[in-house]
Design a protein around this motif. Sequence first.
Motif, short mmCIF file in Angstrom:
data_model
loop_
_atom_site.label_atom_id
_atom_site.label_comp_id
_atom_site.label_asym_id
_atom_site.label_seq_id
_atom_site.Cartn_x
_atom_site.Cartn_y
_atom_site.Cartn_z
N LEU A 474 -0.20 -6.66 -0.46
CA LEU A 474 0.39 -7.97 -0.74
C LEU A 474 1.43 -8.37 0.29
O LEU A 474 1.64 -9.56 0.53
N GLY A 475 2.12 -7.38 0.92
CA GLY A 475 3.20 -7.69 1.84
C GLY A 475 2.84 -7.58 3.29
O GLY A 475 3.69 -7.20 4.10
N ASP A 479 7.42 -7.82 5.42
CA ASP A 479 7.82 -6.42 5.31
C ASP A 479 8.92 -6.23 4.26
O ASP A 479 8.97 -5.17 3.61
N GLY A 480 9.79 -7.23 4.10
CA GLY A 480 10.85 -7.11 3.10
C GLY A 480 10.29 -7.02 1.70
O GLY A 480 10.76 -6.24 0.86
N PHE A 481 9.24 -7.82 1.41
CA PHE A 481 8.60 -7.76 0.10
C PHE A 481 7.99 -6.39 -0.14
O PHE A 481 8.11 -5.79 -1.21
N ALA A 482 7.29 -5.87 0.88
CA ALA A 482 6.64 -4.56 0.74
C ALA A 482 7.67 -3.47 0.46
O ALA A 482 7.47 -2.58 -0.38
N ALA A 488 10.92 -0.23 -5.94
CA ALA A 488 10.90 -0.48 -7.39
C ALA A 488 9.77 0.28 -8.06
O ALA A 488 9.89 0.73 -9.19
N TRP A 489 8.63 0.45 -7.34
CA TRP A 489 7.47 1.15 -7.92
C TRP A 489 7.81 2.62 -8.19
O TRP A 489 7.43 3.17 -9.23
N ARG A 490 8.52 3.24 -7.27
CA ARG A 490 8.88 4.64 -7.47
C ARG A 490 9.84 4.80 -8.65
O ARG A 490 9.73 5.75 -9.42
N SER A 491 10.77 3.85 -8.80
CA SER A 491 11.71 3.94 -9.93
C SER A 491 11.02 3.67 -11.26
O SER A 491 11.47 4.15 -12.31
N LEU A 492 9.91 2.91 -11.22
CA LEU A 492 9.20 2.61 -12.46
C LEU A 492 8.60 3.87 -13.07
O LEU A 492 8.55 4.02 -14.30
#
Length: 946
Positions: A474-475, A479-482, A488-492
């Motif tokens: 998606l990013g 690069d900032g979005f990625a 955030a994915w790892r913290s989820l």
Amino acid sequence: MDAMTREDASHTARRRRLSSAWRAVGAWPLRRKASALLLVCGVLPPLVVTALLLQRERTMVRAANVALLQARVDEVGHTLEAIHHGYVLAAARAARDPEIVRFCAAAREERARALRSLDERLEVLRVDDPSVRGLGVIDRGGTILAATEPQLVGANVAYREYFQRALAGADAIPDVYLSVPATGRVPTVAYAAPVRTREGAVVGVYVLYLRAQMLWDVMRTLNGTAGKGSFCALFDRHGFRIGHSVNEKLVFHPSTPVAEDVARRMLSERRFQERTAELLAAVVPFPLHEIQQRERQIFRRLSPTNSLWNLAVARHFPALGWTLVAHVPEHEVEVRVSSLLPHVVPAGLFGLALALAGGALFMRKVVRPIRDLAGAAAALERGDFPVERGERGAPAAEDELGGLAQAFRSMARTLADRDHSLRARNRDLEQVLDNVGQGFLAMDAAGAMSQERSAVLREWFGEARPDEPVWTYLGREDDGFAGRMSRAWRSLFDDARPLELGLAQLPARLQRGERTYDLAYRLVEAGAVERVILVISDVTTALAKEQSERKMQAELQQAQKMEAVGLLASGIAHDFNNLLVTVLSCSDFLLAELPEGDPRRSDAVEIHEAGQRAARLVAQLLAFGRKSLGAPVRTDLNAVVRGIEKLVRRAIPESVEVSLALAPEPWPLRIDPGQLEQVILNLVVNARDAMPGGGRLLVETSNEVSAAEGRAGEPLSRSVVLRVSDTGCGIAPEVLSKIFVPFFTTKERGKGTGLGLSTVFGIVQQAKGTIAVASEPGKGATFTIQLPACDGEARDAAPAAPSRAVDGAGAVVLLVEDEPGVRRVASRLLSRRGFRVIEACDASEALLRFEDAHVDLVLTDVVMPGMSGPELAARLQRVRPRLPVVFMSGYSDRQGVWDDGTVVLSKPFTEATLLAKLDEALIRRERHPGSAIPPSAEPGGAPLGA
């Protein structure tokens, strides 16, 4: 004993019949049992669903109607509160009037001399409000000293509660009562305010008598608007009905027995005149106290108004002591079942069809195989079961359960069939996902995407590379979005961190080029988060629509603000015009009497010049408020531009290049040429000030044709465009919305009045045109004006007739003007020229004076208390058709009100313009003997404003 025996026998017989019926059902073959079961299961669920849908629809409709009733009660209640506060403020403001304070504080002899002046002041304060019954001034003893209703003068109202509270300095409580017989027993609300001196001493009471009919008219706006048959009633602090929107017979009837002290006070002050005792005893019961404790709650009661059960809601006004109760018939709130059937029956029939189809499928797929297996078991017992059938379906026992055991041995084949069915369902699901307009992705803890995804994602983001995580996919362009999504994915999936925190850190929006996407996350959990479903929606169009709506709302608010400022400006200008008549004329009198060299003459000159500057300022305010008196004629825009070209070039420094780009044959306009010149000059001067270091000024004209309001089939709309462009400093966005506001300027103090562009705006609006501005800081500005074209060719206004010396020679002029200062000045100017002047302060007095004298000419104001100037002229000319009439007006509310035979004198005026208009009226009588009354003065005409 015999009865008990018969009852026991009957009970035993019923049990036997039920047992026999149950055994008969148990003896049915399997096919019949399955058919009966499917029939019950197919019919009962749709019926239950239909009943639930009906109940849900009825509940929603009832809630909506109840909310509408509450909203209408709030609306009417706010209106009543606003009316009350408005008149309380009006009474308090009038009580502080210096003339009223002086009158109340004066001695008896001084009051007698000032009484007429006070009566005139009360007529001015009353204005043209039909809801105001009258005004009055009361001394400390309760005697009415002055009133707009002469029959009240001398009456003593010391017993009235409103007088006692005002004298004590307490807030006014608006009780509705019937006025004395001399004033017609009018339902009235009295707003009283103490008249205080500067030291704070109360020297009298000012009272405003408001017709209660206005409150009833406001209440009637609720009738039928909160549901068919809805109505409302208003109660005062003692429980009396002081208003009813449908049944005025109930007005002034108490809802509960009145307390003895309250009854005695009402009888002593004759609140309802001779009906007071009768109404106190005529109680129409209503649980007002209970309702006040349940304010804004819905309650149910039987109303005597319609003899029906109603739903009602109440709103209490603590400051007024009033309670408003609104009713709506309950049967109008409850929705009829017959009206809901078309909405729910199709769903029920559809569910029934699905159930029957499922039953048929069940019979075919389940009951038939069981019967076949039972038949195979029977054939096996008989020994005639074929080898193929025995290998495929021979049961392990001699009953149907054995046949089911054989069915389990064919599980592999059944599973294969089900696998095929599941694949078909997956294909159907993929079709749905590809056509729903949203993108769906499934990811695991590592961010890896499953192969099952919406086809629209390939269109939006392209093909995904093997093993590419979702944040990289998606990013690719951000690069900032990625990075944000990866963290955030790892913290989820970190068990040590709260799940809600991880979800909140995931990005909710993605920008790719010109497209905007919203991201929504759905978790698949089985004790812990296993997978995440990402739903992606393209919201570009929705955001653009939202932005467009915000822009339209801002434009609407700006237009409303400009309209309000225009009304304020024109109202102030109208009052100033009357004052300027006195200022300019009196300064002329002084200049005529003071010889040259008199040291006081310079002061008179300063007064006269200041008055002239004020008159020009008022003219600009009237132009902004679209109230200026112009002389619209068919006008050639190019001719006006060429006519002032030299003046424009003289006003522009040599460092500014002036260019004209005029249309070959512009369509004619209907506008005052002088006002059009003012528009062009104001825009040119504004452009000059924006280019102190030089630049280029361009004035363009053109024709434009467009369909009316953009609708097909409508006639074409023709307009003429005037465009003034400059290459100056431009206008900042925060200033752009304020440039047409009067007195707003960005120039240094003393270098601008702030009325240039507001005058342009008013003139364009008055000509039914539009004006738009396009500008950016540092890139100049372009003002575009569109004015409606008129039919025919443009022609210049007819030249004015040459003026001649006017000598009254004893001619009689009937002067009708309600403003004393203007009346005195006009009378003095006419008397100096030999006219014999008969003064009248209003139309009624003018009609009496007209009967007693031979009048040669009428000079009248347009708007006066009671009868207007045009209506007065119409009545006089019915007696003398060729009677010349000259109208005095500060402005005109509408274009086209005056016809070609009407002579209008604009305020402020000088002696020369006054005499010129009188001479014009006399000349018109000689040339055109017809009526000089505007069409709106005839029966059925619209009212005029001045």
